[in-house]
Design a protein around this motif. Sequence first.
Motif, PDB file in Angstrom:
ATOM      1  N   VAL A   1      -0.466  -2.049   3.097  1.00 15.76           N
ATOM      2  CA  VAL A   1      -1.682  -2.420   2.377  1.00 15.76           C
ATOM      3  C   VAL A   1      -2.869  -1.991   3.228  1.00 15.76           C
ATOM      4  CG1 VAL A   1      -3.092  -4.303   1.453  1.00 15.76           C
ATOM      5  CG2 VAL A   1      -0.587  -4.423   1.283  1.00 15.76           C
ATOM      6  N   ALA A   2      -3.844  -1.351   2.598  1.00  8.68           N
ATOM      7  CA  ALA A   2      -5.035  -0.925   3.333  1.00  8.68           C
ATOM      8  C   ALA A   2      -6.282  -1.263   2.525  1.00  8.68           C
ATOM      9  CB  ALA A   2      -4.972   0.580   3.598  1.00  8.68           C
ATOM     10  N   TYR A   3      -7.346  -1.579   3.260  1.00  8.45           N
ATOM     11  CA  TYR A   3      -8.668  -1.752   2.649  1.00  8.45           C
ATOM     12  C   TYR A   3      -9.523  -0.626   3.224  1.00  8.45           C
ATOM     13  CZ  TYR A   3      -6.722  -6.462   2.081  1.00  8.45           C
ATOM     14  OH  TYR A   3      -5.918  -7.519   1.792  1.00  8.45           O
ATOM     15  N   GLY A   4      -9.682   0.442   2.478  1.00  5.33           N
ATOM     16  CA  GLY A   4     -10.367   1.597   3.051  1.00  5.33           C
ATOM     17  C   GLY A   4      -9.622   2.048   4.290  1.00  5.33           C
TER      18      GLY A   4
ATOM     19  N   ALA B   1      -4.096  -3.155   6.918  1.00  3.11           N
ATOM     20  CA  ALA B   1      -3.781  -4.582   7.094  1.00  3.11           C
ATOM     21  C   ALA B   1      -2.279  -4.819   7.226  1.00  3.11           C
ATOM     22  CB  ALA B   1      -4.346  -5.379   5.926  1.00  3.11           C
ATOM     23  N   VAL B   2      -1.495  -4.066   6.475  1.00  2.00           N
ATOM     24  CA  VAL B   2      -0.028  -4.216   6.481  1.00  2.00           C
ATOM     25  C   VAL B   2       0.559  -2.843   6.730  1.00  2.00           C
ATOM     26  CG1 VAL B   2       1.980  -4.952   5.130  1.00  2.00           C
ATOM     27  CG2 VAL B   2      -0.215  -6.136   4.833  1.00  2.00           C
ATOM     28  N   ARG B   3       1.374  -2.733   7.784  1.00  2.00           N
ATOM     29  CA  ARG B   3       1.823  -1.410   8.235  1.00  2.00           C
ATOM     30  C   ARG B   3       3.340  -1.310   8.285  1.00  2.00           C
ATOM     31  NH1 ARG B   3      -2.183  -0.329  13.208  1.00  2.00           N
ATOM     32  NH2 ARG B   3      -3.849  -1.712  12.589  1.00  2.00           N
ATOM     33  N   GLY B   4       3.968  -1.466   7.127  1.00  2.00           N
ATOM     34  CA  GLY B   4       5.418  -1.297   7.093  1.00  2.00           C
ATOM     35  C   GLY B   4       6.164  -2.613   7.227  1.00  2.00           C
ATOM     36  N   VAL B   5       5.804  -3.578   6.391  1.00  2.00           N
ATOM     37  CA  VAL B   5       6.483  -4.890   6.414  1.00  2.00           C
ATOM     38  C   VAL B   5       7.669  -4.875   5.447  1.00  2.00           C
ATOM     39  CG1 VAL B   5       6.258  -7.303   5.668  1.00  2.00           C
ATOM     40  CG2 VAL B   5       4.528  -6.289   7.175  1.00  2.00           C
TER      41      VAL B   5
ATOM     42  N   LYS C   1      -0.790 -11.524   6.623  1.00  2.00           N
ATOM     43  CA  LYS C   1       0.033 -12.426   5.799  1.00  2.00           C
ATOM     44  C   LYS C   1      -0.481 -12.466   4.357  1.00  2.00           C
ATOM     45  CE  LYS C   1      -0.883 -16.012   8.426  1.00  2.00           C
ATOM     46  NZ  LYS C   1      -1.903 -15.373   9.329  1.00  2.00           N
ATOM     47  N   SER C   2      -1.778 -12.734   4.203  1.00  2.00           N
ATOM     48  CA  SER C   2      -2.321 -12.829   2.836  1.00  2.00           C
ATOM     49  C   SER C   2      -2.234 -11.491   2.116  1.00  2.00           C
ATOM     50  CB  SER C   2      -3.782 -13.298   2.874  1.00  2.00           C
ATOM     51  OG  SER C   2      -3.856 -14.621   3.336  1.00  2.00           O
ATOM     52  N   SER C   3      -2.491 -10.410   2.831  1.00  2.00           N
ATOM     53  CA  SER C   3      -2.413  -9.086   2.201  1.00  2.00           C
ATOM     54  C   SER C   3      -1.008  -8.820   1.692  1.00  2.00           C
ATOM     55  CB  SER C   3      -2.831  -8.009   3.202  1.00  2.00           C
ATOM     56  OG  SER C   3      -4.146  -8.244   3.655  1.00  2.00           O
ATOM     57  N   THR C   4      -0.006  -9.219   2.467  1.00  2.00           N
ATOM     58  CA  THR C   4       1.386  -9.055   2.035  1.00  2.00           C
ATOM     59  C   THR C   4       1.637  -9.874   0.770  1.00  2.00           C
ATOM     60  OG1 THR C   4       2.108  -8.680   4.302  1.00  2.00           O
ATOM     61  CG2 THR C   4       3.796  -9.380   2.733  1.00  2.00           C
ATOM     62  N   MET C   5       1.189 -11.134   0.768  1.00  2.00           N
ATOM     63  CA  MET C   5       1.433 -12.006  -0.384  1.00  2.00           C
ATOM     64  C   MET C   5       0.699 -11.515  -1.630  1.00  2.00           C
ATOM     65  SD  MET C   5       3.595 -13.922   0.849  1.00  2.00           S
ATOM     66  CE  MET C   5       4.029 -13.327   2.465  1.00  2.00           C
ATOM     67  N   LYS C   6      -0.507 -10.977  -1.422  1.00  2.00           N
ATOM     68  CA  LYS C   6      -1.257 -10.460  -2.575  1.00  2.00           C
ATOM     69  C   LYS C   6      -0.556  -9.252  -3.187  1.00  2.00           C
ATOM     70  CE  LYS C   6      -5.808 -12.073  -1.133  1.00  2.00           C
ATOM     71  NZ  LYS C   6      -6.998 -11.660  -0.353  1.00  2.00           N
ATOM     72  N   ALA C   7       0.018  -8.415  -2.339  1.00  2.00           N
ATOM     73  CA  ALA C   7       0.743  -7.258  -2.868  1.00  2.00           C
ATOM     74  C   ALA C   7       2.003  -7.713  -3.604  1.00  2.00           C
ATOM     75  CB  ALA C   7       1.105  -6.296  -1.735  1.00  2.00           C
TER      76      ALA C   7
ATOM     77  N   LEU D   1      -3.033  -7.310  -5.531  1.00  2.00           N
ATOM     78  CA  LEU D   1      -3.562  -6.002  -5.128  1.00  2.00           C
ATOM     79  C   LEU D   1      -2.453  -4.966  -5.053  1.00  2.00           C
ATOM     80  CD1 LEU D   1      -2.772  -5.609  -1.945  1.00  2.00           C
ATOM     81  CD2 LEU D   1      -4.849  -6.905  -1.553  1.00  2.00           C
ATOM     82  N   GLN D   2      -2.862  -3.711  -5.194  1.00  2.00           N
ATOM     83  CA  GLN D   2      -1.928  -2.584  -5.197  1.00  2.00           C
ATOM     84  C   GLN D   2      -1.621  -2.179  -3.765  1.00  2.00           C
ATOM     85  OE1 GLN D   2      -0.818  -0.210  -7.597  1.00  2.00           O
ATOM     86  NE2 GLN D   2      -1.568  -1.280  -9.412  1.00  2.00           N
ATOM     87  N   PRO D   3      -0.349  -2.113  -3.396  1.00  2.00           N
ATOM     88  CA  PRO D   3      -0.038  -1.632  -2.045  1.00  2.00           C
ATOM     89  C   PRO D   3      -0.297  -0.132  -1.930  1.00  2.00           C
ATOM     90  CG  PRO D   3       1.978  -2.014  -3.281  1.00  2.00           C
ATOM     91  CD  PRO D   3       0.849  -2.451  -4.171  1.00  2.00           C
ATOM     92  N   ARG D   4      -0.513   0.313  -0.705  1.00  2.00           N
ATOM     93  CA  ARG D   4      -0.695   1.752  -0.500  1.00  2.00           C
ATOM     94  C   ARG D   4       0.642   2.461  -0.385  1.00  2.00           C
ATOM     95  NH1 ARG D   4      -3.894   4.153   4.560  1.00  2.00           N
ATOM     96  NH2 ARG D   4      -1.887   3.733   5.520  1.00  2.00           N
ATOM     97  N   GLY D   5       1.649   1.711   0.094  1.00  2.00           N
ATOM     98  CA  GLY D   5       2.963   2.314   0.206  1.00  2.00           C
ATOM     99  C   GLY D   5       4.052   1.254   0.246  1.00  2.00           C
TER     100      GLY D   5
END
Length: 247
Positions: free
Chosen positions: A13-16, A20-24, A44-50, A55-59
């Motif tokens: 997950v990335a914001y610009g 925030a999340v790099r291969g969880v 943690k929150s970014s993972t849960m939001k994805a 929110l849309q994950p980047r990968g």
Amino acid sequence: MIGPLLAVTDLEVAYGRVEAVRGVSLEVAKSEFVAVIGSNGAGKSSTMKAVSGVLQPRGGSIRFKGQEVTGQPAHAMVRRGLAMVPEGRRVFADQSVEDNLLLGGYARSQESAARVQRLERAYQLFPRLGERRTQQAGSLSGGEQQMLAIARGLQSEPDLLVIDELSLGLAPKILDMLFPVLVELNEEGLAILLVEQLAGQALAISSRAYVLENGHVIASGPSAELARDARVMEAYLGRRTTASSAA
Ligand SMILES: Nc1ncnc2c1ncn2[C@@H]1O[C@H](COP(=O)(O)OP(=O)(O)OP(=O)(O)O)[C@@H](O)[C@H]1O
Ligand SMILES: [Mg+2]
């Protein structure tokens, strides 16, 4: 269904430019209670939001009940059986307690008997909500709002309840009431994915856990083992194992 209820693989997950999340990667089995712990900004929150489609994950990929659901919107995930209690509760402040609950059940049967049954279950779990059913949600205490946020999530009859920061801003005596409710729900078969800053308590009630740091999983395993892991408890969580805030 073959395999885990939820399987997250190499999530990014990335914001610009902020990654925030790099291969969880993490899994939750049917009826399992899994905790996610880690310091501020760990992702943690970014993972849960994805996971919950906010929110849309980047990968990476997210599979739920054996189906690929990566990028599906939150309302679609609710229909599939995944409900999210967001960080900060986010109840509809100007709506009554009961209207908040009814909104939580939008994806399920609107037949009156089914709606009443879901409401009664919420009031049985949290009698304080029953006593305040006509009260505006914004006038509830923080602890009552957290009860409402959980009860609202349950109205969608989920198979997996994702909770981001149960304890945030709540007094220990409220938590002494809330944590056992989660245990009871889990014993009834509900899978729970709990993000929690009170690592000691999260590890005490979950069966497995993941430790996130800087967008990565840095440790995972049975909660009882992680609780004994001095590296985990001291390096990342030592200051955060007891409740200190008031409701
Ligand atoms: N909307 C956003 N825009 C830009 N950066 C963000 C946004 N949301 C989060 N971040 C950044 O992403 C990283 C991970 O944030 P996240 O909220 O997922 O962490 P967290 O583990 O939930 O932290 P906390 O314990 O504070 O809730 C942090 O560096 C944060 O500043
Ligand atoms: Mg967070």
